[in-house]
Design a protein around this motif. Structure first.
Motif, short mmCIF file in Angstrom:
data_model
loop_
_atom_site.label_atom_id
_atom_site.label_comp_id
_atom_site.label_asym_id
_atom_site.label_seq_id
_atom_site.Cartn_x
_atom_site.Cartn_y
_atom_site.Cartn_z
N PRO A 269 46.67 41.32 49.18
CA PRO A 269 46.37 42.25 48.08
C PRO A 269 45.44 43.36 48.57
O PRO A 269 44.41 43.09 49.20
CB PRO A 269 45.66 41.36 47.05
CG PRO A 269 45.09 40.25 47.86
CD PRO A 269 46.06 40.01 48.97
N THR A 273 40.70 43.36 45.05
CA THR A 273 40.90 41.93 45.33
C THR A 273 40.69 41.63 46.80
O THR A 273 40.04 40.64 47.16
CB THR A 273 42.31 41.50 44.90
OG1 THR A 273 42.47 41.73 43.49
CG2 THR A 273 42.53 40.02 45.18
N ALA A 277 37.76 39.22 48.28
CA ALA A 277 38.19 38.06 49.06
C ALA A 277 37.51 38.03 50.43
O ALA A 277 37.07 36.97 50.90
CB ALA A 277 39.70 38.07 49.21
N GLY A 308 47.70 35.22 41.05
CA GLY A 308 46.36 35.56 41.50
C GLY A 308 46.09 35.01 42.89
O GLY A 308 46.96 34.38 43.51
N ALA A 343 34.72 41.03 39.19
CA ALA A 343 36.12 41.29 39.53
C ALA A 343 37.08 40.53 38.61
O ALA A 343 38.29 40.61 38.81
CB ALA A 343 36.37 40.89 40.98
N GLY A 345 37.15 37.17 38.23
CA GLY A 345 37.53 35.88 38.80
C GLY A 345 36.58 34.76 38.42
O GLY A 345 35.67 34.93 37.60
N LEU A 362 40.84 34.76 42.03
CA LEU A 362 40.73 36.17 41.73
C LEU A 362 42.04 36.69 41.14
O LEU A 362 43.12 36.26 41.57
CB LEU A 362 40.39 36.98 42.99
CG LEU A 362 39.03 36.71 43.64
CD1 LEU A 362 38.99 37.33 45.02
CD2 LEU A 362 37.91 37.27 42.77
N TRP A 364 45.03 39.39 40.85
CA TRP A 364 45.70 40.18 41.90
C TRP A 364 45.57 41.67 41.56
O TRP A 364 46.51 42.32 41.09
CB TRP A 364 47.16 39.77 42.01
CG TRP A 364 47.81 40.18 43.30
CD1 TRP A 364 48.37 41.38 43.58
CD2 TRP A 364 47.95 39.38 44.47
NE1 TRP A 364 48.84 41.40 44.84
CE2 TRP A 364 48.62 40.17 45.45
CE3 TRP A 364 47.58 38.09 44.82
CZ2 TRP A 364 48.92 39.72 46.69
CZ3 TRP A 364 47.90 37.62 46.07
CH2 TRP A 364 48.55 38.42 47.00
N LEU A 365 44.34 42.19 41.79
CA LEU A 365 44.09 43.60 41.49
C LEU A 365 44.41 44.46 42.70
O LEU A 365 44.33 44.00 43.84
CB LEU A 365 42.62 43.80 41.10
CG LEU A 365 42.14 42.98 39.89
CD1 LEU A 365 40.68 43.23 39.65
CD2 LEU A 365 42.94 43.34 38.65
#
Length: 366
Positions: A269, A273, A277, A308, A343, A345, A362, A364-365
């Motif tokens: 992603p 995101t 991460a 996600g 975020a 999450g 999280l 999936w932005l």
């Protein structure tokens, strides 16, 4: 009740119930002692006045000894040592008077003085101990409250610092994107093959991007105060997690990296995101290296656009963690949790089956 019991015991074994009645009948002795014991109800409000009232009764009533000892104990608890010691000495001074009122006392003067001295010393000592214990408890309570307030302040600062860091990162990310928009719009505006309408539209886009960039710098650029004027380096994403794994292995931790996204052919992603991460994995591997050096670490990354992103990091608990100091229990995870929550999450961590486990989910932005 304790004063009444102590006085009754002294009456039963003392001189008041001897073979020949004294000048003060034992019934009067008991009556005076009971009244003195009831007066102990005033010991917290008027400890000095109570002691001055009941201590002289030791000359006529052995039953009042329980009340006298209670009054001396209260003085040692609430007043200076010299005051309590003075009243204890006064209690000892009533022993000769009390024996003069007995026609045929069972015990000698020295026996009475020694018994009273032991009891008075015990009352003063117990009162001093109780006072010091109260002071210690109050001191420990104040320290605990101060430590709790300081910890709450540190947590608040960690969250604020993490928010400032996120804002600085977003400033540079958005500034880069707006600069690219302005650059491409400028190139389009200068291209000789475009029509007049496209030329005008490109000019509007370029000018708007430039104004947005200036406003962004005015609003968020204040966060650089004290951090220097240099921009943040390009923010890494999930694609750079492999570099973190390599660094951890060079530092002595064997990291098992299960990249299920790559195995399934799912692209990492981009955008927010990926940046969050990367920060999650960085903090987790740092904690593992700090609290469990040399231990094997398991890292799992999986998910997809519909489900996600899920990141799970675990490592064996160290001796300090088994004793109650869990890895990652400091402020690093506080800031990380703040970043994850912003975020959208969720973050969970704790001990399970002898291992410290951190799991982050999280959205999936992009």
């Amino acid at each position: 009740m304790a004063a009444l019991g102590a006085g009754a015991l002294l009456v039963s074994v003392g001189d008041a119930t001897g073979p020949v009645p004294g000048l003060v009948p034992w019934q009067a002795d008991v009556a005076v002692g009971v009244v003195a014991c009831l007066a102990l109800l005033l010991r917290r409000r008027w400890p000095l006045a109570l002691a001055a009232l009941v201590v002289p009764l030791g000359a006529v009533s052995i039953m009042a000894s329980g009340a006298i000892l209670g009054a001396v104990f209260g003085l040692a608890l609430r007043r200076r040592f010299t005051v309590a010691a003075g009243f204890a000495a006064g209690y000892l001074a009533t022993a000769p008077v009390y024996l003069l009122l007995q026609r045929e006392p069972r015990f000698s003067l020295w026996t009475d003085v020694v018994v009273r001295g032991v009891l008075a010393t015990a009352a003063v000592g117990w009162g001093l101990y109780a006072r010091e214990r109260q002071v210690l408890i109050r001191h420990l309570g104040e320290r605990a409250a101060r430590a709790e307030a300081e910890q709450a302040g540190r947590i608040a600062r960690a969250r604020r610092d993490e928010r400032d860091q996120i804002a600085r990162e977003m400033h540079d990310v958005l500034a880069h994107r707006l600069s690219m928009i302005s650059l491409h719009a400028g190139a389009l505006e200068l291209h000789p093959a475009v029509s007049a309408d496209v030329h005008d539209a490109a000019g509007v886009i370029r000018a708007g991007a430039h104004e947005a960039l200036e406003e962004l710098r005015a609003v968020i650029g204040v966060l650089r105060h004290g951090a220097g004027d240099e921009p943040e380096p390009p923010q890494p994403g999930l694609e750079e997690v492999g570099d973190l794994v390599a660094d951890a292995r060079r530092c002595g931790n064997e990291v098992g990296f299960d990249d299920r996204l790559a195995d399934a052919g799912v692209p990492s992603p981009p955008g927010a995101t990926g940046r969050v991460a990367y920060r999650v994995v960085q903090e987790a591997l740092t904690n593992a290296r700090k609290h469990a050096p040399g231990s094997p670490v398991s890292l799992v990354v999986d998910g997809g656009p519909g489900d996600g992103l899920r990141i799970e990091v675990s490592n064996p608990a160290s001796a300090s963690a088994a004793a109650g100091s869990v890895p990652g229990s400091g402020l690093g995870l506080v800031g990380l949790a703040e970043r994850v929550e912003l975020a959208g999450g969720r973050l969970a961590h704790g001990m399970a089956a002898g291992r410290f486990r951190l799991e982050v989910r999280l959205p999936w932005l992009v």
